[in-house]
Design a protein around this motif. Structure first.
Motif, PDB file in Angstrom:
ATOM      1  N   LEU A 167       0.849  -1.179   0.000  1.00 51.40           N
ATOM      2  CA  LEU A 167       0.000   0.000   0.000  1.00 51.40           C
ATOM      3  C   LEU A 167       0.887   1.231   0.000  1.00 51.40           C
ATOM      4  CD1 LEU A 167      -2.505  -0.852   2.889  1.00 51.40           C
ATOM      5  CD2 LEU A 167      -2.935  -1.006   0.435  1.00 51.40           C
ATOM      6  N   ILE A 168       0.460   2.260  -0.720  1.00 53.96           N
ATOM      7  CA  ILE A 168       1.143   3.543  -0.585  1.00 53.96           C
ATOM      8  C   ILE A 168       0.350   4.338   0.445  1.00 53.96           C
ATOM      9  CG2 ILE A 168       1.901   5.643  -1.758  1.00 53.96           C
ATOM     10  CD1 ILE A 168       1.668   4.030  -4.420  1.00 53.96           C
TER      11      ILE A 168
ATOM     12  N   SER B 235      -0.297  -8.830   2.848  1.00 49.78           N
ATOM     13  CA  SER B 235      -0.639  -9.094   4.238  1.00 49.78           C
ATOM     14  C   SER B 235       0.318  -8.340   5.167  1.00 49.78           C
ATOM     15  CB  SER B 235      -0.555 -10.603   4.480  1.00 49.78           C
ATOM     16  OG  SER B 235      -1.064 -10.924   5.725  1.00 49.78           O
ATOM     17  N   GLU B 236       1.620  -8.430   4.849  1.00 48.27           N
ATOM     18  CA  GLU B 236       2.623  -7.722   5.656  1.00 48.27           C
ATOM     19  C   GLU B 236       2.394  -6.222   5.616  1.00 48.27           C
ATOM     20  OE1 GLU B 236       6.582  -8.760   4.233  1.00 48.27           O
ATOM     21  OE2 GLU B 236       5.966 -10.887   4.296  1.00 48.27           O
ATOM     22  N   SER B 237       2.057  -5.717   4.424  1.00 51.51           N
ATOM     23  CA  SER B 237       1.849  -4.281   4.263  1.00 51.51           C
ATOM     24  C   SER B 237       0.656  -3.807   5.108  1.00 51.51           C
ATOM     25  CB  SER B 237       1.629  -3.950   2.785  1.00 51.51           C
ATOM     26  OG  SER B 237       1.480  -2.561   2.613  1.00 51.51           O
ATOM     27  N   LEU B 238      -0.394  -4.598   5.132  1.00 49.71           N
ATOM     28  CA  LEU B 238      -1.567  -4.244   5.948  1.00 49.71           C
ATOM     29  C   LEU B 238      -1.182  -4.197   7.421  1.00 49.71           C
ATOM     30  CD1 LEU B 238      -4.330  -6.446   4.230  1.00 49.71           C
ATOM     31  CD2 LEU B 238      -4.130  -3.958   4.112  1.00 49.71           C
ATOM     32  N   ARG B 239      -0.437  -5.211   7.826  1.00 50.39           N
ATOM     33  CA  ARG B 239      -0.001  -5.304   9.217  1.00 50.39           C
ATOM     34  C   ARG B 239       0.898  -4.122   9.601  1.00 50.39           C
ATOM     35  NH1 ARG B 239      -0.503 -10.543  11.759  1.00 50.39           N
ATOM     36  NH2 ARG B 239      -0.461 -11.658   9.791  1.00 50.39           N
ATOM     37  N   GLU B 240       1.848  -3.831   8.700  1.00 50.79           N
ATOM     38  CA  GLU B 240       2.768  -2.718   8.971  1.00 50.79           C
ATOM     39  C   GLU B 240       2.037  -1.393   9.115  1.00 50.79           C
ATOM     40  OE1 GLU B 240       5.498  -2.880   5.733  1.00 50.79           O
ATOM     41  OE2 GLU B 240       6.536  -4.639   6.576  1.00 50.79           O
TER      42      GLU B 240
ATOM     43  N   LEU C 250      -4.774  -8.578  12.002  1.00 48.12           N
ATOM     44  CA  LEU C 250      -5.305  -9.653  11.171  1.00 48.12           C
ATOM     45  C   LEU C 250      -5.567 -10.895  12.003  1.00 48.12           C
ATOM     46  CD1 LEU C 250      -2.867  -9.337   8.090  1.00 48.12           C
ATOM     47  CD2 LEU C 250      -5.029  -8.160   8.469  1.00 48.12           C
ATOM     48  N   VAL C 251      -6.534 -11.712  11.556  1.00 48.48           N
ATOM     49  CA  VAL C 251      -6.761 -13.012  12.204  1.00 48.48           C
ATOM     50  C   VAL C 251      -6.681 -14.089  11.134  1.00 48.48           C
ATOM     51  CG1 VAL C 251      -8.182 -12.379  14.180  1.00 48.48           C
ATOM     52  CG2 VAL C 251      -9.261 -12.679  11.943  1.00 48.48           C
ATOM     53  N   ARG C 252      -6.674 -15.326  11.591  1.00 52.31           N
ATOM     54  CA  ARG C 252      -6.541 -16.450  10.670  1.00 52.31           C
ATOM     55  C   ARG C 252      -7.869 -17.199  10.636  1.00 52.31           C
ATOM     56  NH1 ARG C 252      -3.026 -17.109   6.818  1.00 52.31           N
ATOM     57  NH2 ARG C 252      -2.246 -19.226   6.570  1.00 52.31           N
ATOM     58  N   PHE C 253      -8.494 -17.285   9.494  1.00 55.56           N
ATOM     59  CA  PHE C 253      -9.724 -18.066   9.347  1.00 55.56           C
ATOM     60  C   PHE C 253      -9.492 -19.228   8.396  1.00 55.56           C
ATOM     61  CE2 PHE C 253     -13.097 -14.614  10.546  1.00 55.56           C
ATOM     62  CZ  PHE C 253     -12.872 -14.886  11.882  1.00 55.56           C
TER      63      PHE C 253
ATOM     64  N   MET D 170     -12.224 -35.699  -9.896  1.00 64.04           N
ATOM     65  CA  MET D 170     -11.523 -34.810 -10.827  1.00 64.04           C
ATOM     66  C   MET D 170     -10.682 -33.755 -10.103  1.00 64.04           C
ATOM     67  SD  MET D 170     -14.393 -34.353 -13.798  1.00 64.04           S
ATOM     68  CE  MET D 170     -13.341 -33.499 -14.957  1.00 64.04           C
ATOM     69  N   ARG D 171     -11.212 -33.236  -8.991  1.00 62.24           N
ATOM     70  CA  ARG D 171     -10.433 -32.302  -8.163  1.00 62.24           C
ATOM     71  C   ARG D 171     -10.569 -32.778  -6.715  1.00 62.24           C
ATOM     72  NH1 ARG D 171     -10.753 -26.448 -10.943  1.00 62.24           N
ATOM     73  NH2 ARG D 171     -12.025 -27.070 -12.702  1.00 62.24           N
ATOM     74  N   THR D 172      -9.492 -32.639  -5.972  1.00 61.33           N
ATOM     75  CA  THR D 172      -9.506 -33.055  -4.574  1.00 61.33           C
ATOM     76  C   THR D 172     -10.050 -31.930  -3.705  1.00 61.33           C
ATOM     77  OG1 THR D 172      -7.428 -34.134  -5.170  1.00 61.33           O
ATOM     78  CG2 THR D 172      -8.035 -34.176  -2.849  1.00 61.33           C
ATOM     79  N   GLY D 173     -10.809 -32.306  -2.705  1.00 62.33           N
ATOM     80  CA  GLY D 173     -11.285 -31.308  -1.748  1.00 62.33           C
ATOM     81  C   GLY D 173     -10.133 -30.826  -0.873  1.00 62.33           C
ATOM     82  N   TYR D 174     -10.267 -29.654  -0.294  1.00 61.89           N
ATOM     83  CA  TYR D 174      -9.189 -29.143   0.557  1.00 61.89           C
ATOM     84  C   TYR D 174      -9.737 -28.121   1.558  1.00 61.89           C
ATOM     85  CZ  TYR D 174      -9.451 -25.171  -2.694  1.00 61.89           C
ATOM     86  OH  TYR D 174      -9.889 -24.113  -3.440  1.00 61.89           O
ATOM     87  N   ALA D 175      -8.945 -27.885   2.599  1.00 65.00           N
ATOM     88  CA  ALA D 175      -9.236 -26.767   3.504  1.00 65.00           C
ATOM     89  C   ALA D 175      -8.264 -25.652   3.141  1.00 65.00           C
ATOM     90  CB  ALA D 175      -9.022 -27.190   4.948  1.00 65.00           C
ATOM     91  N   ILE D 176      -8.687 -24.412   3.359  1.00 66.55           N
ATOM     92  CA  ILE D 176      -7.782 -23.298   3.085  1.00 66.55           C
ATOM     93  C   ILE D 176      -7.816 -22.315   4.246  1.00 66.55           C
ATOM     94  CG2 ILE D 176      -9.526 -22.079   1.684  1.00 66.55           C
ATOM     95  CD1 ILE D 176      -7.110 -21.027  -0.017  1.00 66.55           C
ATOM     96  N   GLU D 177      -6.605 -21.935   4.678  1.00 69.12           N
ATOM     97  CA  GLU D 177      -6.471 -20.925   5.737  1.00 69.12           C
ATOM     98  C   GLU D 177      -6.053 -19.619   5.119  1.00 69.12           C
ATOM     99  OE1 GLU D 177      -4.963 -23.203   9.769  1.00 69.12           O
ATOM    100  OE2 GLU D 177      -3.579 -21.973   8.629  1.00 69.12           O
ATOM    101  N   TYR D 178      -6.500 -18.520   5.680  1.00 62.86           N
ATOM    102  CA  TYR D 178      -6.174 -17.217   5.091  1.00 62.86           C
ATOM    103  C   TYR D 178      -6.240 -16.134   6.155  1.00 62.86           C
ATOM    104  CZ  TYR D 178     -11.257 -17.138   5.232  1.00 62.86           C
ATOM    105  OH  TYR D 178     -12.549 -17.216   5.663  1.00 62.86           O
ATOM    106  N   ASP D 179      -5.655 -14.982   5.828  1.00 58.74           N
ATOM    107  CA  ASP D 179      -5.687 -13.840   6.738  1.00 58.74           C
ATOM    108  C   ASP D 179      -6.941 -13.011   6.496  1.00 58.74           C
ATOM    109  OD1 ASP D 179      -3.315 -14.499   7.863  1.00 58.74           O
ATOM    110  OD2 ASP D 179      -2.113 -12.936   6.872  1.00 58.74           O
ATOM    111  N   ALA D 180      -7.541 -12.562   7.589  1.00 59.00           N
ATOM    112  CA  ALA D 180      -8.678 -11.647   7.488  1.00 59.00           C
ATOM    113  C   ALA D 180      -8.431 -10.482   8.436  1.00 59.00           C
ATOM    114  CB  ALA D 180      -9.973 -12.375   7.854  1.00 59.00           C
TER     115      ALA D 180
END
Lengths: 458, 632
Positions: B129-130, B185-190, B195-198, B339-349
């Motif tokens: 971010l600027i 993510s780092e820029s937002l934090r800085e 942030l939290v992890r969902f 055809m595609r494997t299911g998965y869980a995904i973690e991300y920053d919110a």
């Protein structure tokens, strides 16, 4: 200025003279007028006038009390809103039933300090007093909070919690049907709603009947009589109720149970608990009694600490004197007819003179001094929660009525075949009314219920 | 290597369901807008279920459309099945749900974006971010392009430090093996954002030709489909609907899962993010509801021109080999090819209580966030925030006050108020039970609630608004007519009433009174007394609902009025809660953190009591009087 109309008892609780119920808000005159039976219609009278008549329940035609009603139109009133003050006969029952009727007529119970708050917000109170207004709200609410917490642990609450649970289970089921229409969860039928709400309604009605019989109304100031065995607690109780209820003997520790009795002292209703002697004891039966006494002490709004003037102070008594110093306690120096051995200086250094009374319970001497001390403590605001308890009971009754109405609406709706999401509005309203009595209606708990009871998701 | 690449009014980072609504709204409001996305082929992609709508979510789509957004129009162009849910219940909870052709959905949306005049679409990964003096001025991409703007909207979905988990396997990734966004993510934090992890997840996809449909139950669409957009009169998709199919897990399925629980990241501790309770994985369902013998599994086509089927109900992060075993234990899927494997995904919110109700962040002026980054889940929730963030970013760029939808106006308002006032400790999903005025927030009246606002903002064309006004006027005229019209207890009337088990009339009644009977519909009234002007189906529906539920509607309107009074009592921005005498410590902390705009919002903060509100009111009055005295 467009606030809703509120009511509360404006005078201290007491019997004898008069009690005043204050109503304030845009609809104050319009809402009181139909309840006031008189030659005049309150809607037509000039401001700042007093009127004689009766408060009558329009639903039953019952006359509740003979009253004087004062009409003060805004902005020339305490709150700068339209204000109606109803002066009823003193005593608990008249004022309480009038307030109850007002609440049933769609007037809201005032929050702690709300009249003063409105007076301030409407410019009737000087800016300099803003802090004082805030202090008043804060102290009144913390008192109300204490009372509410006490009640949350109380008997009424114990009966309401399971009713609330039944309703929230039903609500969760309805919500699952609405938000997850394709899930294999059975649909809530009109019959299920009727049965569940009917069962809860019957219990609410039973509670209301108890209230009408005056069992809830009669709750007075919880008063504990404490002291060492044989200090004369039971004699004092007997002198107060003027009949032999508790066993009185010379053997220390014969009062093993808590004996309850209600008396009215200078117009103030007291619920007397005679407690077993506070003393370390080996006797199992008596120990139970002592433990109960300690419990009763914790709940008491007023404590009468009985010391025998003819004995010197014991260690336990010194401890009690110290422990109860900051509570609403009156120290009774009993057996004033016998030769004094007690170190009175130690008592007087800890308690102000108006909270020490010398009497002889057995001979009935000095009882009027005790009456005066209790009434003084009460009027000075030293005894707090009695007032609030009694006011909140009126609130409870009106909330129970509201819950019953909502449940009946839900049942009617189910019978008329209304869609479930409309009936839900009434079930939720009933649940909220009960929750207000118990003191929690967090909406999050509905979601918790939904996701813990039903397996949902894609 | 940096270079100045362009200057815009509004930059939107991310072209998912939130990003596209934000960018389209800003551009249509006259702002030069840049839409940046990591991959141009992933615009409006549906990484999970191929469907749009349902209870509360479908309401949001209608609201987006009523405001002039795109989601409703786009799904009407690209659905493969349309179904109205909850038709057996009241009108407030009728909910439209579409199965989407997810590939067509993307292409149609991309086309709309490419055609939008003031909108520039650009592939690129925003990394920084600027921020100058606490104000966001633009973004810098991975390739060094520096884009400057008046405002920025971040809609990164599950890309932000995304991590995919399947059994023992874990790797950094966005959804569907896309590149994750790590540096932003780092820029937002800085810049001071917390942030939290969902966590969320998706089921496997299977090949249509390997499904034995004879072992499943068919779930067709409606014969006569309804549409999401008020503008759609006809869709060529209507004639070509595809069914979904229902099957169940078996005893064998549950056994396989139980035997392999030690390999499930949900239970082995490999997943640290908080997942949603309302969208549990199959392993979670089986553990938590051990006594439930079987769970529903819906097989849903992902499009008209693909063999891929989505296995709804089987979201999982089990290892790939276990997933295949699970699939093959389900009736109808014995021979299935995955055809595609299911998965869980973690991300920053972003912790959403850091936002104003306009969706602008409190710490960085001009920076807005919307969608999954704000802790929600679901395409519709994302789009609903997206359009609001886009509107408010544009308005800020144009020096206008933000637009806030309140809880009585729309589910969008309920959702945003919940997020910014209460926060969320799991991915947030809209439910109709979250709305306290559910009866007012109906699917049918989204236009009545929000189209005038859409017009004011500049997202509703004159032509569309004229149609809306005509509908409104005709409905009102018909309601007035019904009040006047007299229906006599003649033979024909009594016979018709008898045929629908309705009590015979005793006297002449007006049309409103008769329509209030639960068993009488507007169609019956039309029979007794037809309207002199032609009314469309949705006008008739409107008349019927407004008559039938008037008692309940009025009750809720009275509550709304109370709320409105509280919302009108504004709290000044510069209030110092620590200096408010008498406030409880908890209230001081919470109020300081949330900084509510008005007393209404303050009343919804947990831990703020009625006594605190009274004290705050007294304080505000004090403040106002002092301010007034000073200025005079």
């Amino acid at each position: 200025m467009n606030e809703d109309t509120i009511a509360a008892v404006a005078t201290a609780l007491g019997e004898g003279s008069v009690a005043v119920v204050r109503v304030s808000g845009a609809e104050a005159i319009g809402k009181v007028a139909p309840l006031f039976k008189s030659r005049e219609d309150l809607r037509d009278v000039p401001t700042h006038t007093v009127h004689y008549g009766w408060i009558r329940d329009p639903a039953t035609g019952d006359v509740l009390d003979e009253v004087l009603v004062t009409v003060m139109k805004g902005p020339r009133s305490f709150t700068a809103e339209d204000v109606v003050e109803i002066s009823t006969h003193g005593g608990v029952v008249a004022v309480q039933s009038v307030l109850e009727l007002l609440l049933r007529s769609g007037i809201r119970m005032a929050e702690p300090g709300e009249f003063t708050k409105r007076a301030f917000l409407n410019g009737r109170i000087d800016l300099a007093q803003a802090e004082a207004v805030i202090d008043l709200i804060r102290s009144k609410s913390s008192k109300a909070f204490q009372v509410a917490r006490k009640q949350a642990e109380g008997a009424l609450s114990k009966r309401l919690v399971p009713l609330k649970e039944q309703l929230i289970e039903l609500l969760a089921h309805v919500e699952v049907n609405i938000d997850y229409p394709e899930h294999d969860v059975a649909e809530v039928t009109a019959g299920v709603i009727r049965d569940h709400c009917g069962a809860v309604l019957r219990q609410v009605e039973t509670l209301l009947k108890t209230a009408a019989e005056g069992k809830i109304l009669r709750e007075g100031i919880v008063t504990a009589i404490v002291g060492r065995p044989n200090a004369g607690k039971s004699s004092l109780l007997n002198a107060l109720v003027k009949e032999n209820r508790a066993i009185v003997t010379d053997i220390p520790g014969t009062t093993r149970d808590i004996v309850e009795e209600s008396v009215t002292l200078s117009g103030i209703p007291l619920r007397l608990l005679d407690t077993a002697g506070i003393r370390e004891t080996e006797d199992v039966v008596e120990r139970i009694g002592v433990e109960r006494s300690r419990g009763a002490l914790g709940d008491a709004d007023l404590i009468l600490l009985v010391l025998s003037r003819s004995d010197s102070l014991h260690e336990e008594e010194r401890r009690l004197l110290e422990e109860l110093k900051d509570r609403p306690t009156i120290v009774i120096l009993n057996k004033s007819d016998l030769a004094p051995r007690l170190e009175e200086g130690e008592v007087r250094s800890r308690y102000p003179a108006e909270r020490i009374v010398s009497l002889s319970a057995k001979e009935g001497l000095g009882m009027e001094d005790l009456e005066r001390a209790v009434s003084k403590l009460f009027m000075s605001g030293g005894i707090e929660s009695g007032d609030a308890t009694y006011v909140s009971n009126v609130r409870h009754i009106s909330l129970l009525h509201a819950a019953a109405r909502s449940l009946q609406d839900a049942i009617d709706g189910a019978e008329q075949g209304l869609p479930v999401d409309l009936i839900q509005i009434d079930i939720a309203a009933a649940w909220e009314s009960l929750g207000e009595i118990v003191g929690d209606t967090a909406s999050e708990s509905l979601l918790d219920q939904i996701f813990s009871k039903f397996c949902l998701g894609k | 290597m940096g270079y100045v690449a362009g200057e815009y009014d509004v930059i939107v980072v991310g072209a998912g369901h939130a990003g596209v609504e934000a960018a389209l709204a800003a551009a249509r409001m006259g702002c030069e807008t840049l839409l940046l996305t990591i991959n141009l082929d992933m615009i409006a992609f549906m990484p999970c279920n191929p469907s749009v709508g349902g209870p509360a979510k479908g309401h949001v789509v209608r609201e987006i459309d009523a405001l002039g957004g795109e989601m409703g129009r786009n799904i009407d162009k690209t659905f493969i099945q349309m179904r109205m849910l909850n038709t057996g219940k009241g009108p407030a909870v009728h909910a439209l749900r579409a199965q989407a052709d997810k590939f067509l959905y993307q292409h149609a949306m991309k086309e709309t974006i490419e055609r939008e005049e003031k909108l520039t679409l650009r592939q690129g990964m925003a990394e920084e971010l600027i921020v100058e003096d606490g104000v966001c001025r633009g973004v810098i991409t991975k390739t060094g392009a520096e884009y400057r703007s008046k405002t920025v909207v971040i809609t990164t979905g599950t890309y932000l430090r995304g991590k995919v988990i399947m059994g023992e396997l874990m790797y950094e990734s966005g959804p569907n093996n896309q590149q994750p966004s790590v540096k932003l993510s780092e820029s937002l934090r800085e810049n001071g954002l917390k942030l939290v992890r969902f966590k969320t997840g998706t089921p496997p996809r299977v090949h249509k030709d390997t499904i034995d449909f004879s072992k499943t139950e068919i779930q067709p669409g409606d014969d006569k489909p309804n549409y999401f957009s008020y503008e759609t009169e006809y869709s060529e998709r209507a004639g070509e609907q595809l069914p979904c199919w229902l099957t169940y897990t078996s005893e064998e399925t549950h056994k396989i899962i139980n035997d392999n629980l030690h390999r499930a990241p949900m239970f082995s501790g490999a997943i640290e993010g908080t997942g949603p309770r309302y969208c549990p994985s199959i392993e979670d369902k089986i553990v938590r509801f051990a006594d439930k013998p079987k769970h529903q599994i819906f097989l849903e086509p992902e499009g008209a021109n693909t063999k891929e089927y989505y296995v709804q109900g089987l979201s999982t992060s089990m290892p790939e080999d276990v997933q295949l075993q699970i699939l093959r234990s389900i009736p109808g899927l014995e021979q299935v090819e995955m055809m595609r494997t299911g998965y869980a995904i973690e991300y920053d919110a972003v912790v959403p209580t850091q936002l104003w109700p306009s969706l602008e962040t409190k710490v960085i002026s001009g920076l807005f966030t919307a969608g999954q980054i704000n802790g929600t889940s679901g395409y519709e929730e994302a789009a609903g925030q997206g359009i609001m963030a886009g509107i408010n970013a544009a308005r800020k760029a144009q020096d206008k006050e933000p637009v806030i939808i309140d809880r009585s106006q729309g589910y969008i308002g309920v959702m945003i108020d919940d997020l910014v006032t209460k926060g969320t400790n799991e991915p947030y999903r809209l439910l109709t039970s979250r709305a306290e005025y559910r009866l007012l927030l109906r699917h049918d009246n989204a236009d009545l609630r929000l189209t005038p606002l859409g017009k004011e903002i500049g997202l509703i064309s004159d032509a569309r608004f004229a149609l809306f006004e005509e509908k409104k006027q005709k409905v009102e005229a018909e309601l007035a007519r019904l009040k006047e019209v007299r229906i006599r207890p003649d033979e024909a009337t009594q016979a018709l009433l008898a045929s629908i088990d309705s009590a015979p009339l005793q006297n002449t009644v007006d049309g409103i009174t008769l329509l209030r009977r639960p068993e009488v519909t507007y169609a019956h009234i039309e029979h007794f007394s037809p309207s002199p002007v032609a009314l469309s189906e949705d006008m008739k529906e409107q008349v019927e609902i407004q008559v039938k539920y008037t008692g309940y509607i009025e009750k809720q309107l009275a509550q709304v009025e109370k709320l409105a009074k509280m919302e009108k009592k504004r709290i000044p921005d510069d209030i110092d809660y620590s200096a408010v005498h008498g406030l409880a410590t908890e209230a001081k902390q919470k109020l300081h953190q949330i900084r509510p705009l008005n007393i209404g919002q303050a009343s919804r903060i947990s831990g703020v009591t009625p006594a605190d509100l009274s004290i705050l009111l007294v304080h505000l009055e004090h403040y106002n009087r002092v301010t007034a005295a000073r200025s005079s």
